[in-house]
Design a protein around this motif. Structure first.
Motif, PDB file in Angstrom:
ATOM      1  N   HIS A  35       0.844  -1.187   0.000  1.00 34.63           N
ATOM      2  CA  HIS A  35       0.000   0.000   0.000  1.00 34.63           C
ATOM      3  C   HIS A  35       0.884   1.244   0.000  1.00 34.63           C
ATOM      4  N   ALA A  36       0.313   2.349  -0.379  1.00 32.45           N
ATOM      5  CA  ALA A  36       1.049   3.612  -0.411  1.00 32.45           C
ATOM      6  C   ALA A  36       1.208   4.133   1.010  1.00 32.45           C
ATOM      7  N   THR A  37       2.236   3.653   1.682  1.00 35.24           N
ATOM      8  CA  THR A  37       2.488   4.049   3.064  1.00 35.24           C
ATOM      9  C   THR A  37       3.857   4.700   3.172  1.00 35.24           C
ATOM     10  N   ARG A  38       4.060   5.398   4.237  1.00 32.76           N
ATOM     11  CA  ARG A  38       5.367   6.013   4.498  1.00 32.76           C
ATOM     12  C   ARG A  38       6.430   4.921   4.615  1.00 32.76           C
ATOM     13  N   THR A  39       6.072   3.813   5.237  1.00 32.17           N
ATOM     14  CA  THR A  39       7.009   2.701   5.397  1.00 32.17           C
ATOM     15  C   THR A  39       7.460   2.176   4.044  1.00 32.17           C
ATOM     16  N   ALA A  40       6.517   1.990   3.123  1.00 33.13           N
ATOM     17  CA  ALA A  40       6.862   1.484   1.793  1.00 33.13           C
ATOM     18  C   ALA A  40       7.800   2.444   1.081  1.00 33.13           C
ATOM     19  N   LEU A  41       7.537   3.722   1.181  1.00 31.72           N
ATOM     20  CA  LEU A  41       8.409   4.715   0.554  1.00 31.72           C
ATOM     21  C   LEU A  41       9.788   4.717   1.192  1.00 31.72           C
ATOM     22  N   ASP A  42       9.830   4.706   2.516  1.00 30.21           N
ATOM     23  CA  ASP A  42      11.112   4.705   3.223  1.00 30.21           C
ATOM     24  C   ASP A  42      11.976   3.507   2.845  1.00 30.21           C
ATOM     25  N   MET A  43      11.357   2.370   2.586  1.00 31.78           N
ATOM     26  CA  MET A  43      12.115   1.169   2.226  1.00 31.78           C
ATOM     27  C   MET A  43      12.764   1.299   0.853  1.00 31.78           C
ATOM     28  N   ARG A  44      12.269   2.208   0.044  1.00 34.13           N
ATOM     29  CA  ARG A  44      12.805   2.412  -1.313  1.00 34.13           C
ATOM     30  C   ARG A  44      13.798   3.570  -1.393  1.00 34.13           C
ATOM     31  N   LEU A  45      14.036   4.256  -0.290  1.00 36.39           N
ATOM     32  CA  LEU A  45      14.967   5.377  -0.295  1.00 36.39           C
ATOM     33  C   LEU A  45      16.327   4.940   0.231  1.00 36.39           C
ATOM     34  N   LYS A  46      17.361   5.486  -0.383  1.00 34.32           N
ATOM     35  CA  LYS A  46      18.706   5.261   0.147  1.00 34.32           C
ATOM     36  C   LYS A  46      19.374   6.614   0.306  1.00 34.32           C
ATOM     37  N   VAL A  47      20.147   6.733   1.351  1.00 38.26           N
ATOM     38  CA  VAL A  47      20.819   7.990   1.647  1.00 38.26           C
ATOM     39  C   VAL A  47      22.158   8.003   0.920  1.00 38.26           C
ATOM     40  N   THR A  48      22.401   9.073   0.204  1.00 36.36           N
ATOM     41  CA  THR A  48      23.669   9.256  -0.509  1.00 36.36           C
ATOM     42  C   THR A  48      24.266  10.592  -0.083  1.00 36.36           C
ATOM     43  N   TYR A  54      15.747   7.532  -4.677  1.00 33.21           N
ATOM     44  CA  TYR A  54      14.887   6.365  -4.849  1.00 33.21           C
ATOM     45  C   TYR A  54      15.742   5.185  -5.302  1.00 33.21           C
ATOM     46  N   ALA A  55      15.606   4.062  -4.610  1.00 29.93           N
ATOM     47  CA  ALA A  55      16.366   2.849  -4.948  1.00 29.93           C
ATOM     48  C   ALA A  55      15.510   1.995  -5.864  1.00 29.93           C
ATOM     49  N   ASP A  56      15.798   2.068  -7.157  1.00 28.52           N
ATOM     50  CA  ASP A  56      15.023   1.263  -8.098  1.00 28.52           C
ATOM     51  C   ASP A  56      15.625  -0.136  -8.205  1.00 28.52           C
ATOM     52  N   GLY A  57      14.949  -0.986  -8.896  1.00 27.09           N
ATOM     53  CA  GLY A  57      15.438  -2.346  -9.087  1.00 27.09           C
ATOM     54  C   GLY A  57      14.959  -3.285  -7.999  1.00 27.09           C
ATOM     55  N   PRO A  58      15.334  -4.549  -8.152  1.00 24.91           N
ATOM     56  CA  PRO A  58      14.859  -5.558  -7.196  1.00 24.91           C
ATOM     57  C   PRO A  58      15.473  -5.370  -5.809  1.00 24.91           C
ATOM     58  N   HIS A  61      16.449  -8.976  -0.622  1.00 19.81           N
ATOM     59  CA  HIS A  61      16.220  -9.338   0.785  1.00 19.81           C
ATOM     60  C   HIS A  61      14.727  -9.340   1.113  1.00 19.81           C
ATOM     61  N   HIS A  62      13.976  -8.420   0.508  1.00 19.42           N
ATOM     62  CA  HIS A  62      12.528  -8.426   0.727  1.00 19.42           C
ATOM     63  C   HIS A  62      11.888  -9.629   0.032  1.00 19.42           C
ATOM     64  N   ALA A  63      12.369  -9.961  -1.148  1.00 18.93           N
ATOM     65  CA  ALA A  63      11.845 -11.127  -1.864  1.00 18.93           C
ATOM     66  C   ALA A  63      12.151 -12.409  -1.097  1.00 18.93           C
ATOM     67  N   ASP A  64      13.361 -12.520  -0.558  1.00 20.21           N
ATOM     68  CA  ASP A  64      13.718 -13.701   0.245  1.00 20.21           C
ATOM     69  C   ASP A  64      12.828 -13.821   1.472  1.00 20.21           C
ATOM     70  N   HIS A  65      12.564 -12.689   2.114  1.00 19.20           N
ATOM     71  CA  HIS A  65      11.690 -12.689   3.292  1.00 19.20           C
ATOM     72  C   HIS A  65      10.283 -13.160   2.913  1.00 19.20           C
ATOM     73  N   ALA A  66       9.748 -12.610   1.831  1.00 23.52           N
ATOM     74  CA  ALA A  66       8.396 -12.981   1.398  1.00 23.52           C
ATOM     75  C   ALA A  66       8.318 -14.460   1.056  1.00 23.52           C
TER      76      ALA A  66
END
Length: 108
Positions: A35-48, A54-58, A61-66
């Motif tokens: 769902h469009a949640t802050r958590t989902a967005l935060d999981m796709r961000l990386k600090v540089t 935005y961290a695109d691509g697969p 670790h999330h796929a392995d967990h699922a």
């Protein structure tokens, strides 16, 4: 006044069938991701050095967990069917494998 397709929430249903320990990893966390949640967005961000990007691509670790959570749920389902229908299946090896999926140190 019912807000869902069932009168009981998923956490309550998980508690009632002995799967409470799976609720967070197999239901709550994935719901936050799909769902469009802050958590989902935060999981796709990386600090540089330039800021947050935005961290695109697969995200393997999330796929392995699922996949691990799905495996555990399938083993629970098979175990329940085995007992209810008295199938007499030997599912010890599957249960041991599911236990490895639950282990946070387990790496695929």
């Amino acid at each position: 006044d019912q807000m869902s397709w069932t009168k009981k929430d998923l956490k309550t249903m998980a508690d009632e069938v002995g799967m409470a320990q799976l609720y967070a990893g197999a239901a709550f966390w994935p719901t936050l991701q799909i769902h469009a949640t802050r958590t989902a967005l935060d999981m796709r961000l990386k600090v540089t050095a330039d800021g947050a990007m935005y961290a695109d691509g697969p995200q393997r670790h999330h796929a392995d967990h699922a996949l691990g959570q799905a495996h555990i749920c399938l083993v629970y389902l098979l175990h329940g069917h085995n007992e209810y229908f008295r199938l007499g299946l030997d599912i010890d090896a599957l249960s041991a494998d599911a236990q490895q999926c639950r282990d946070p140190e387990h790496q695929v």
